[in-house]
Design an enzyme around this catalytic site. Structure first.
Site, PDB file in Angstrom:
ATOM      1  N   LYS A  54       0.835  -1.219   0.000  1.00 34.52           N
ATOM      2  CA  LYS A  54       0.000   0.000   0.000  1.00 34.52           C
ATOM      3  C   LYS A  54       0.866   1.264   0.000  1.00 34.52           C
ATOM      4  CE  LYS A  54      -1.968  -1.169   3.905  1.00 34.52           C
ATOM      5  NZ  LYS A  54      -1.282  -2.465   4.169  1.00 34.52           N
ATOM      6  N   ARG A 129      -9.364   1.476   8.689  1.00 33.42           N
ATOM      7  CA  ARG A 129      -8.915   0.109   8.904  1.00 33.42           C
ATOM      8  C   ARG A 129      -9.976  -0.705   9.630  1.00 33.42           C
ATOM      9  NH1 ARG A 129      -3.267   0.549   8.845  1.00 33.42           N
ATOM     10  NH2 ARG A 129      -2.162  -1.364   9.319  1.00 33.42           N
ATOM     11  N   ARG A 169      11.639  -6.209   4.357  1.00 32.44           N
ATOM     12  CA  ARG A 169      11.500  -4.744   4.226  1.00 32.44           C
ATOM     13  C   ARG A 169      12.613  -4.052   5.021  1.00 32.44           C
ATOM     14  NH1 ARG A 169       5.874  -2.122   5.184  1.00 32.44           N
ATOM     15  NH2 ARG A 169       5.878  -3.611   6.896  1.00 32.44           N
ATOM     16  N   ARG A 202      11.656  -2.354  10.580  1.00 33.41           N
ATOM     17  CA  ARG A 202      10.603  -1.857  11.475  1.00 33.41           C
ATOM     18  C   ARG A 202      10.416  -2.800  12.651  1.00 33.41           C
ATOM     19  NH1 ARG A 202       5.439  -0.116   7.885  1.00 33.41           N
ATOM     20  NH2 ARG A 202       4.392  -1.366   9.474  1.00 33.41           N
ATOM     21  N   ARG A 213      -0.584  -9.042  13.314  1.00 38.73           N
ATOM     22  CA  ARG A 213      -1.130  -8.009  12.408  1.00 38.73           C
ATOM     23  C   ARG A 213      -2.061  -8.639  11.369  1.00 38.73           C
ATOM     24  NH1 ARG A 213       4.268  -5.659  10.328  1.00 38.73           N
ATOM     25  NH2 ARG A 213       3.004  -4.372   8.962  1.00 38.73           N
TER      26      ARG A 213
HETATM   27  P1  AP5 Z   1       4.888  -1.543   1.694  1.00 40.32           P
HETATM   28  O1  AP5 Z   1       4.530  -0.671   0.524  1.00 40.32           O
HETATM   29  O2  AP5 Z   1       5.673  -0.941   2.795  1.00 40.32           O
HETATM   30  O3  AP5 Z   1       3.568  -2.293   2.245  1.00 40.32           O
HETATM   31  P2  AP5 Z   1       2.362  -1.780   3.104  1.00 40.32           P
HETATM   32  O4  AP5 Z   1       1.131  -2.447   2.602  1.00 40.32           O
HETATM   33  O5  AP5 Z   1       2.350  -0.271   3.164  1.00 40.32           O
HETATM   34  O6  AP5 Z   1       2.783  -2.413   4.485  1.00 40.32           O
HETATM   35  P3  AP5 Z   1       2.663  -1.918   5.973  1.00 40.32           P
HETATM   36  O7  AP5 Z   1       3.294  -2.980   6.800  1.00 40.32           O
HETATM   37  O8  AP5 Z   1       3.209  -0.516   6.126  1.00 40.32           O
HETATM   38  O9  AP5 Z   1       1.150  -1.906   6.182  1.00 40.32           O
HETATM   39  P4  AP5 Z   1       0.454  -1.971   7.516  1.00 40.32           P
HETATM   40  O10 AP5 Z   1      -0.920  -1.648   7.094  1.00 40.32           O
HETATM   41  O11 AP5 Z   1       0.632  -3.199   8.280  1.00 40.32           O
HETATM   42  O12 AP5 Z   1       1.240  -0.897   8.421  1.00 40.32           O
HETATM   43  P5  AP5 Z   1       0.991   0.655   8.712  1.00 40.32           P
HETATM   44  O13 AP5 Z   1       2.289   1.321   8.634  1.00 40.32           O
HETATM   45  O14 AP5 Z   1      -0.164   1.181   7.979  1.00 40.32           O
HETATM   46  O15 AP5 Z   1       5.653  -2.816   1.089  1.00 40.32           O
HETATM   47  C1  AP5 Z   1       6.107  -3.854   1.924  1.00 40.32           C
HETATM   48  C2  AP5 Z   1       7.447  -4.383   1.401  1.00 40.32           C
HETATM   49  O16 AP5 Z   1       7.245  -4.973   0.122  1.00 40.32           O
HETATM   50  C3  AP5 Z   1       8.529  -3.311   1.202  1.00 40.32           C
HETATM   51  O17 AP5 Z   1       9.785  -3.867   1.487  1.00 40.32           O
HETATM   52  C4  AP5 Z   1       8.415  -2.947  -0.286  1.00 40.32           C
HETATM   53  O18 AP5 Z   1       9.638  -2.481  -0.796  1.00 40.32           O
HETATM   54  C5  AP5 Z   1       8.010  -4.290  -0.884  1.00 40.32           C
HETATM   55  N1  AP5 Z   1       7.142  -4.174  -2.051  1.00 40.32           N
HETATM   56  C6  AP5 Z   1       6.092  -3.318  -2.231  1.00 40.32           C
HETATM   57  N2  AP5 Z   1       5.501  -3.520  -3.413  1.00 40.32           N
HETATM   58  C7  AP5 Z   1       6.180  -4.549  -3.999  1.00 40.32           C
HETATM   59  C8  AP5 Z   1       6.031  -5.221  -5.244  1.00 40.32           C
HETATM   60  N3  AP5 Z   1       5.054  -4.900  -6.096  1.00 40.32           N
HETATM   61  N4  AP5 Z   1       6.894  -6.230  -5.519  1.00 40.32           N
HETATM   62  C9  AP5 Z   1       7.883  -6.590  -4.647  1.00 40.32           C
HETATM   63  N5  AP5 Z   1       8.069  -5.981  -3.455  1.00 40.32           N
HETATM   64  C10 AP5 Z   1       7.222  -4.964  -3.135  1.00 40.32           C
HETATM   65  O19 AP5 Z   1       0.520   0.547  10.258  1.00 40.32           O
HETATM   66  C11 AP5 Z   1       1.412   0.146  11.275  1.00 40.32           C
HETATM   67  C12 AP5 Z   1       0.663   0.083  12.602  1.00 40.32           C
HETATM   68  O20 AP5 Z   1       0.122   1.384  12.931  1.00 40.32           O
HETATM   69  C13 AP5 Z   1      -0.561  -0.845  12.628  1.00 40.32           C
HETATM   70  O21 AP5 Z   1      -0.193  -2.186  12.901  1.00 40.32           O
HETATM   71  C14 AP5 Z   1      -1.394  -0.210  13.766  1.00 40.32           C
HETATM   72  O22 AP5 Z   1      -0.873  -0.548  15.015  1.00 40.32           O
HETATM   73  C15 AP5 Z   1      -1.155   1.279  13.554  1.00 40.32           C
HETATM   74  N6  AP5 Z   1      -2.171   1.884  12.664  1.00 40.32           N
HETATM   75  C16 AP5 Z   1      -1.948   2.432  11.444  1.00 40.32           C
HETATM   76  N7  AP5 Z   1      -3.096   2.887  10.915  1.00 40.32           N
HETATM   77  C17 AP5 Z   1      -4.064   2.595  11.818  1.00 40.32           C
HETATM   78  C18 AP5 Z   1      -5.473   2.797  11.830  1.00 40.32           C
HETATM   79  N8  AP5 Z   1      -6.112   3.373  10.789  1.00 40.32           N
HETATM   80  N9  AP5 Z   1      -6.172   2.378  12.900  1.00 40.32           N
HETATM   81  C19 AP5 Z   1      -5.552   1.805  13.960  1.00 40.32           C
HETATM   82  N10 AP5 Z   1      -4.224   1.587  14.013  1.00 40.32           N
HETATM   83  C20 AP5 Z   1      -3.486   1.987  12.947  1.00 40.32           C
END
Ligand code: AP5
Length: 263
Positions: A54, A129, A169, A202, A213
């Site tokens: 994402k 979410r 990552r 991370r 997660r």
């Molecule tokens: P990446 O693009 O970083 O993936 P992502 O989907 O953004 O992954 P996240 O882990 O950041 O999502 P998440 O939803 O768990 O965490 P968030 O930060 O929102 O890509 C992942 C990897 O793959 C990278 O190494 C990238 O280079 C690689 N990649 C990407 N595309 C690729 C491709 N096409 N081919 C090959 N490789 C590829 O949230 C973290 C925490 O914050 C949550 O657990 C929660 O505690 C809190 N939080 C955040 N938002 C909320 C909310 N709305 N409500 C409550 N808690 C929240």
């Protein structure tokens, strides 16, 4: 054909198909595959499992459309790094793989959406979410944005493959560029291409926390996807492709949606 059969539901984003997807490089420049045209995106949401890509797509689309990416994970991590009261509270929850309470999240997002750079559109990454967060956003769009319709992109991929994206990552602590040691490596092992900083992992990217997660995603966010499937402009894309191809599919999907809805 009904809209639900196409996976596309709702209304048009607005007029103007102006720019082309030039930054997609070799993919977009293939002579037999003309670059998709894009217009103003309006509000867009990327939803999908942790690590599905994402953030990577939100960066590409924000650059392409010239609108801000609003990543709640990034905002929370910045609060953790700055040691704010919110950061201290969020840090405990994030390290365990849980969700920060809805009210904190909606207030945080409301503050961010108040900034003027969101006027022509924005890309939401990681918010909503939960169904409760989605209901809040519906109310916000209806009242504050004159009923603007959210374009929802659901990114799909086999969960077995996603785990490799998470485990490998690596993130630059300075400029926040995201790499993947296996799939999108930096030029020099362990160092950021842009500023040479040592890349970090991370704290929630361990196998154990990833499993939690994923469980939270199934429990809280999968019902959200169903909610949007029923209520919004909704597109599914296959995320198991190189990033530029996923971006192309998202843009083409939104274009298809616009064309369909303007008929
Ligand atoms: P990446 O693009 O970083 O993936 P992502 O989907 O953004 O992954 P996240 O882990 O950041 O999502 P998440 O939803 O768990 O965490 P968030 O930060 O929102 O890509 C992942 C990897 O793959 C990278 O190494 C990238 O280079 C690689 N990649 C990407 N595309 C690729 C491709 N096409 N081919 C090959 N490789 C590829 O949230 C973290 C925490 O914050 C949550 O657990 C929660 O505690 C809190 N939080 C955040 N938002 C909320 C909310 N709305 N409500 C409550 N808690 C929240």
């Amino acid at each position: 054909m009904g809209m639900s059969q196409t996976g596309i539901q709702g209304q048009n984003f607005g007029p103007g198909l102006t720019k082309s997807v030039e930054f997609l490089g070799s993919v977009a420049k293939r002579p037999n595959k003309p670059a998709p045209e894009i217009g103003e995106p309006g509000p867009v949401l990327l939803v999908g499992a942790p690590g599905v890509g994402k953030g990577t797509q939100a960066d590409n689309l924000a650059k392409l459309w010239g609108v801000p990416k609003i990543s709640t994970g990034d905002i929370l991590r910045a609060n953790v790094a700055n040691g704010t009261a919110l950061g201290v509270q969020a840090d405990r929850i994030m390290k365990l793989g849980g969700l920060v309470p809805d009210q904190i999240m909606t207030e945080m997002v409301a503050d961010r959406l108040d900034l003027s750079d969101t006027a022509t559109g924005f890309i939401l990454d990681g918010f909503p979410r939960t169904v409760r967060q989605a209901q809040w956003l519906d109310g916000y769009l209806s009242i504050q944005r004159r009923g603007a319709h959210l374009g929802v992109i659901s990114m799909c991929m086999d969960l077995e493959q996603i785990v490799k994206r998470v485990i490998y990552r690596r993130v630059c602590p300075l400029c926040k560029t995201v790499y993947n040691a296996q799939y999108i490596p930096p030029k020099q092992v362990g160092r950021c291409d842009k500023d040479g900083s040592e890349l970090e992992q991370r704290s929630d990217d361990s196998l154990e926390v990833f499993q939690t997660r994923l469980d939270v995603f199934k429990q809280e966010t999968e019902p959200l996807i169903q909610y949007y499937r029923d209520h919004s402009l909704f597109i599914e894309v296959d995320a198991d492709k190189p990033p530029t191809l996923v971006t192309r599919d998202i843009v083409a999907g939104l274009m298809g949606l616009r064309t369909l809805m303007s008929r």
